[in-house]
Motif scaffolding. Structure first.
Motif, short mmCIF file in Angstrom:
data_model
loop_
_atom_site.label_atom_id
_atom_site.label_comp_id
_atom_site.label_asym_id
_atom_site.label_seq_id
_atom_site.Cartn_x
_atom_site.Cartn_y
_atom_site.Cartn_z
N VAL A 118 0.86 -1.17 0.00
CA VAL A 118 0.00 0.00 0.00
C VAL A 118 0.90 1.22 0.00
O VAL A 118 1.85 1.31 0.78
CB VAL A 118 -0.92 0.04 1.24
CG1 VAL A 118 -1.81 1.27 1.21
CG2 VAL A 118 -1.74 -1.21 1.36
N SER A 119 0.59 2.16 -0.88
CA SER A 119 1.36 3.38 -0.96
C SER A 119 0.51 4.55 -0.48
O SER A 119 -0.62 4.37 -0.05
CB SER A 119 1.83 3.61 -2.39
OG SER A 119 2.66 4.74 -2.47
N ALA A 120 1.06 5.73 -0.60
CA ALA A 120 0.37 6.94 -0.19
C ALA A 120 0.52 7.98 -1.29
O ALA A 120 1.27 7.79 -2.24
CB ALA A 120 0.98 7.47 1.11
N GLN A 121 -0.18 9.06 -1.15
CA GLN A 121 0.03 10.21 -2.00
C GLN A 121 0.97 11.13 -1.25
O GLN A 121 1.00 11.13 -0.01
CB GLN A 121 -1.29 10.91 -2.31
CG GLN A 121 -2.22 10.08 -3.17
CD GLN A 121 -1.70 9.85 -4.59
OE1 GLN A 121 -0.74 9.13 -4.81
NE2 GLN A 121 -2.32 10.47 -5.55
N GLY A 122 1.73 11.90 -1.96
CA GLY A 122 2.69 12.78 -1.31
C GLY A 122 2.58 14.20 -1.83
O GLY A 122 1.93 14.47 -2.84
#
Length: 178
Positions: free
Chosen positions: A124-128
């Motif tokens: 799972v990634s994120a927005q930055g």
């Protein structure tokens, strides 16, 4: 989203690769220490042969906090450093943050909940947000959010189809993939 009992939450190892990031590392570590996740969190900082005081800062954090370990190595580059961090982590769930990034307080909590609710999901990634040197947000770094789009971009060889900082993975899946 399924509610998860704090006593049943899995341990997470946060790994932080560092190369000449002394001016940013304290903010990164503090953002990890401020997480709202109620399960056990340990932190491994790996200095990749910095010529600034990055390793000294990491070592000072390790002296003050039992959940932090600091290592150093001769400069190996980004990929080898990330692989070494994966070897050092001893939990199934591993969260990555670069030594010049700041995480939202909900980062680990939200990503672990997502992974626990979806047994076939392995990362799972994120927005930055891009930031100035004074830590002022410039604007979002747009990355795709849907599995198919991420997969298609990777197959086309596009770099950074998946935001590489503030990612949580299942270590066994990464090791199985080679």
């Amino acid at each position: 989203m399924t509610p998860h009992s704090a006593e049943k939450l899995p341990p997470v190892t946060v790994v932080i690769p560092v190369y000449n990031l002394a001016s940013y590392l304290p903010d990164t570590v503090e953002s990890v220490l401020s997480q709202t996740y109620q399960g056990p969190i340990s932190i491994i900082i790996l200095d990749d042969g910095s010529t600034d005081s990055s390793y000294a800062i990491a070592s000072n954090y390790a002296k003050k906090c039992d959940s932090i370990i600091a290592h150093t190595q001769p400069n190996q580059g980004r990929a080898k450093t990330r692989n070494r961090l994966l070897q050092l982590a001893n939990t199934e769930f591993v969260s990555w943050i670069d030594g010049d990034d700041i995480a939202s307080p909900e980062w680990i909590k939200q990503q672990i909940e997502h992974l626990l609710d979806r047994s076939t999901c392995v990362a799972v990634s994120a927005q930055g947000y891009a930031m100035t040197g004074n830590r002022n947000a410039i604007g979002p770094i747009d990355h795709p959010r849907e599995h198919k789009t991420i997969h298609d971009r990777h197959l086309r060889g596009q770099a950074n189809a998946f935001f590489q900082s503030c990612v949580t993975i299942r270590k066994s899946a990464v090791l199985d993939a080679g």
